[in-house]
Motif scaffolding. Sequence first.
Motif, PDB file in Angstrom:
ATOM      1  N   PRO A  41       0.841  -1.196   0.000  1.00 48.98           N
ATOM      2  CA  PRO A  41       0.000   0.000   0.000  1.00 48.98           C
ATOM      3  C   PRO A  41       0.874   1.243   0.000  1.00 48.98           C
ATOM      4  O   PRO A  41       2.107   1.162   0.016  1.00 48.98           O
ATOM      5  N   ARG A  42       0.252   2.395   0.010  1.00 48.62           N
ATOM      6  CA  ARG A  42       0.983   3.647  -0.117  1.00 48.62           C
ATOM      7  C   ARG A  42       2.020   3.817   0.987  1.00 48.62           C
ATOM      8  O   ARG A  42       1.734   3.614   2.166  1.00 48.62           O
ATOM      9  N   ARG A  43       3.213   4.194   0.583  1.00 44.62           N
ATOM     10  CA  ARG A  43       4.292   4.494   1.511  1.00 44.62           C
ATOM     11  C   ARG A  43       4.844   5.870   1.160  1.00 44.62           C
ATOM     12  O   ARG A  43       4.956   6.224  -0.006  1.00 44.62           O
ATOM     13  N   ARG A  44       5.213   6.633   2.193  1.00 48.54           N
ATOM     14  CA  ARG A  44       5.712   7.982   1.962  1.00 48.54           C
ATOM     15  C   ARG A  44       6.943   8.210   2.830  1.00 48.54           C
ATOM     16  O   ARG A  44       7.072   7.646   3.921  1.00 48.54           O
ATOM     17  N   LEU A  45       7.839   9.025   2.328  1.00 51.81           N
ATOM     18  CA  LEU A  45       9.008   9.467   3.093  1.00 51.81           C
ATOM     19  C   LEU A  45       8.910  10.971   3.306  1.00 51.81           C
ATOM     20  O   LEU A  45       8.621  11.714   2.364  1.00 51.81           O
ATOM     21  N   ARG A  77      19.090  19.241  11.388  1.00 53.45           N
ATOM     22  CA  ARG A  77      19.980  18.078  11.278  1.00 53.45           C
ATOM     23  C   ARG A  77      19.276  16.891  10.611  1.00 53.45           C
ATOM     24  O   ARG A  77      18.050  16.795  10.625  1.00 53.45           O
ATOM     25  N   PRO A  78      20.059  15.956  10.026  1.00 55.29           N
ATOM     26  CA  PRO A  78      19.493  14.999   9.060  1.00 55.29           C
ATOM     27  C   PRO A  78      18.680  13.865   9.674  1.00 55.29           C
ATOM     28  O   PRO A  78      19.148  13.127  10.534  1.00 55.29           O
ATOM     29  N   SER A  79      17.466  13.720   9.170  1.00 51.89           N
ATOM     30  CA  SER A  79      16.564  12.647   9.609  1.00 51.89           C
ATOM     31  C   SER A  79      15.445  12.528   8.597  1.00 51.89           C
ATOM     32  O   SER A  79      15.080  13.508   7.932  1.00 51.89           O
ATOM     33  N   VAL A  80      14.876  11.317   8.490  1.00 58.65           N
ATOM     34  CA  VAL A  80      13.685  11.115   7.670  1.00 58.65           C
ATOM     35  C   VAL A  80      12.694  10.259   8.443  1.00 58.65           C
ATOM     36  O   VAL A  80      13.050   9.524   9.370  1.00 58.65           O
ATOM     37  N   LEU A  81      11.430  10.352   8.048  1.00 54.22           N
ATOM     38  CA  LEU A  81      10.361   9.529   8.597  1.00 54.22           C
ATOM     39  C   LEU A  81       9.754   8.729   7.461  1.00 54.22           C
ATOM     40  O   LEU A  81       9.415   9.295   6.414  1.00 54.22           O
ATOM     41  N   LEU A  82       9.636   7.421   7.640  1.00 54.40           N
ATOM     42  CA  LEU A  82       8.959   6.565   6.673  1.00 54.40           C
ATOM     43  C   LEU A  82       7.558   6.293   7.198  1.00 54.40           C
ATOM     44  O   LEU A  82       7.394   5.743   8.294  1.00 54.40           O
ATOM     45  N   GLN A  83       6.565   6.698   6.428  1.00 57.05           N
ATOM     46  CA  GLN A  83       5.171   6.572   6.834  1.00 57.05           C
ATOM     47  C   GLN A  83       4.553   5.383   6.123  1.00 57.05           C
ATOM     48  O   GLN A  83       4.445   5.361   4.891  1.00 57.05           O
ATOM     49  N   PHE A  84       4.165   4.375   6.922  1.00 64.53           N
ATOM     50  CA  PHE A  84       3.558   3.158   6.404  1.00 64.53           C
ATOM     51  C   PHE A  84       2.116   3.076   6.900  1.00 64.53           C
ATOM     52  O   PHE A  84       1.751   3.727   7.891  1.00 64.53           O
ATOM     53  N   PRO A  85       1.288   2.254   6.266  1.00 64.58           N
ATOM     54  CA  PRO A  85      -0.078   2.081   6.777  1.00 64.58           C
ATOM     55  C   PRO A  85      -0.128   1.625   8.231  1.00 64.58           C
ATOM     56  O   PRO A  85      -1.043   1.997   8.973  1.00 64.58           O
ATOM     57  N   ALA A  86       0.868   0.835   8.663  1.00 65.37           N
ATOM     58  CA  ALA A  86       0.864   0.314  10.035  1.00 65.37           C
ATOM     59  C   ALA A  86       1.530   1.244  11.038  1.00 65.37           C
ATOM     60  O   ALA A  86       1.506   0.950  12.243  1.00 65.37           O
ATOM     61  N   GLY A  87       2.134   2.348  10.593  1.00 69.34           N
ATOM     62  CA  GLY A  87       2.768   3.251  11.540  1.00 69.34           C
ATOM     63  C   GLY A  87       3.952   3.975  10.939  1.00 69.34           C
ATOM     64  O   GLY A  87       4.276   3.820   9.754  1.00 69.34           O
ATOM     65  N   TYR A 294      14.931  19.195   1.065  1.00 69.81           N
ATOM     66  CA  TYR A 294      14.729  20.327   1.965  1.00 69.81           C
ATOM     67  C   TYR A 294      13.811  19.862   3.092  1.00 69.81           C
ATOM     68  O   TYR A 294      13.070  18.875   2.959  1.00 69.81           O
ATOM     69  N   ASP A 295      13.865  20.540   4.213  1.00 66.01           N
ATOM     70  CA  ASP A 295      13.037  20.176   5.354  1.00 66.01           C
ATOM     71  C   ASP A 295      11.566  20.277   4.974  1.00 66.01           C
ATOM     72  O   ASP A 295      11.106  21.300   4.462  1.00 66.01           O
ATOM     73  N   GLY A 296      10.831  19.185   5.196  1.00 62.29           N
ATOM     74  CA  GLY A 296       9.411  19.168   4.874  1.00 62.29           C
ATOM     75  C   GLY A 296       9.076  18.546   3.536  1.00 62.29           C
ATOM     76  O   GLY A 296       7.894  18.492   3.169  1.00 62.29           O
ATOM     77  N   LEU A 297      10.069  18.044   2.817  1.00 65.86           N
ATOM     78  CA  LEU A 297       9.825  17.400   1.524  1.00 65.86           C
ATOM     79  C   LEU A 297       9.165  16.039   1.738  1.00 65.86           C
ATOM     80  O   LEU A 297       9.647  15.213   2.511  1.00 65.86           O
ATOM     81  N   TRP A 298       8.057  15.782   1.045  1.00 68.55           N
ATOM     82  CA  TRP A 298       7.382  14.481   1.053  1.00 68.55           C
ATOM     83  C   TRP A 298       7.634  13.773  -0.281  1.00 68.55           C
ATOM     84  O   TRP A 298       7.541  14.393  -1.341  1.00 68.55           O
ATOM     85  N   LEU A 299       7.914  12.478  -0.215  1.00 71.68           N
ATOM     86  CA  LEU A 299       8.105  11.664  -1.402  1.00 71.68           C
ATOM     87  C   LEU A 299       7.280  10.383  -1.263  1.00 71.68           C
ATOM     88  O   LEU A 299       7.349   9.704  -0.243  1.00 71.68           O
ATOM     89  N   ASP A 300       6.520  10.035  -2.285  1.00 71.75           N
ATOM     90  CA  ASP A 300       5.866   8.723  -2.346  1.00 71.75           C
ATOM     91  C   ASP A 300       6.845   7.706  -2.899  1.00 71.75           C
ATOM     92  O   ASP A 300       7.666   8.016  -3.766  1.00 71.75           O
ATOM     93  N   PHE A 301       6.763   6.477  -2.411  1.00 67.11           N
ATOM     94  CA  PHE A 301       7.623   5.430  -2.965  1.00 67.11           C
ATOM     95  C   PHE A 301       6.945   4.082  -2.841  1.00 67.11           C
ATOM     96  O   PHE A 301       5.943   3.934  -2.182  1.00 67.11           O
TER      97      PHE A 301
END
Length: 301
Positions: A41-45, A77-87, A294-301
Amino acid sequence: PSPSPPPLDGRPMTSPTRAPHHDPAVTEPASQILANEGSPPRRRLLVLGSGTSTGVPVLGCDCAVCHSTNPKNQRTRPSVLLQFPAGNLLIDTTPEMRVQLLREKISKVHAIAYTHPHADHLFGLDDARLFPKAVGGAIPIFCEQQTEAAIRRAFHYAFPNEGEGYVPPRVGVPKITFERITPNQPFQTLGQTLIPLRLQHGKFQVLGFRCGSLAYCTDVNHIPEESWHWLENLETLILDALRPEPHPTHFSLSQALEVIEQLRPQRAYLTHLSHSFDHDVVESSLPANVALTYDGLWLDF
């Protein structure tokens, strides 16, 4: 024959062409391991932070980028969040983690994975003590032994007198459980398969992560031969590019572009950016399939 990867002293790479590498110890290609998940299902970074260890603006700096009004030149400072359907899976806990999550209205983090234990990637962990209440249990932390050891030293108050009969404090400390991960060994979290891959950050060994057709490789100036296999057939690559000039522990802009040319992802984004980069000026000079994060960039993958 394949050329040597960039040396650890940060000198520019030569001979950008490179034959695809297949680790004989790997019996199944990365694309097949990830394809076994079926149609995800849809995943976003979400790029929480796109900056280097100093952040941008840099304290005491009077350069044009540090005084820029362009929000894309404001880099935490560098970090990303991977958003999955389960969390939500957070990669690294920067000193600005609280500010980053509030800025993006992220109320829950269900798991954390670490690339390495340097301060700009680790020292926001104390604010993770609020996550267990939101998700109803301890937060799993996926990391190598060196990172666990660093966490236990830096946040020693969360682990007093561990041993038989130890009961963690009920309030005021992060409630976490450690899950050991190993390069080249896929692991599961939140219904997803991730592959940790070995990267070299000067003299330090760190991790990158691949999930599906996306790979996140920050804090790197050398990709070991055994890790190239995991970076083939990508749709999206996020890669370290600290500054135009060579650096002993990070890819320069030209080195990062050479790696992108070798790997040929469909699209690539550069991260861990210093105040040497004015976002709009530099991005306008990049190849068509390469952009700056850049801070706040969303990417679908």
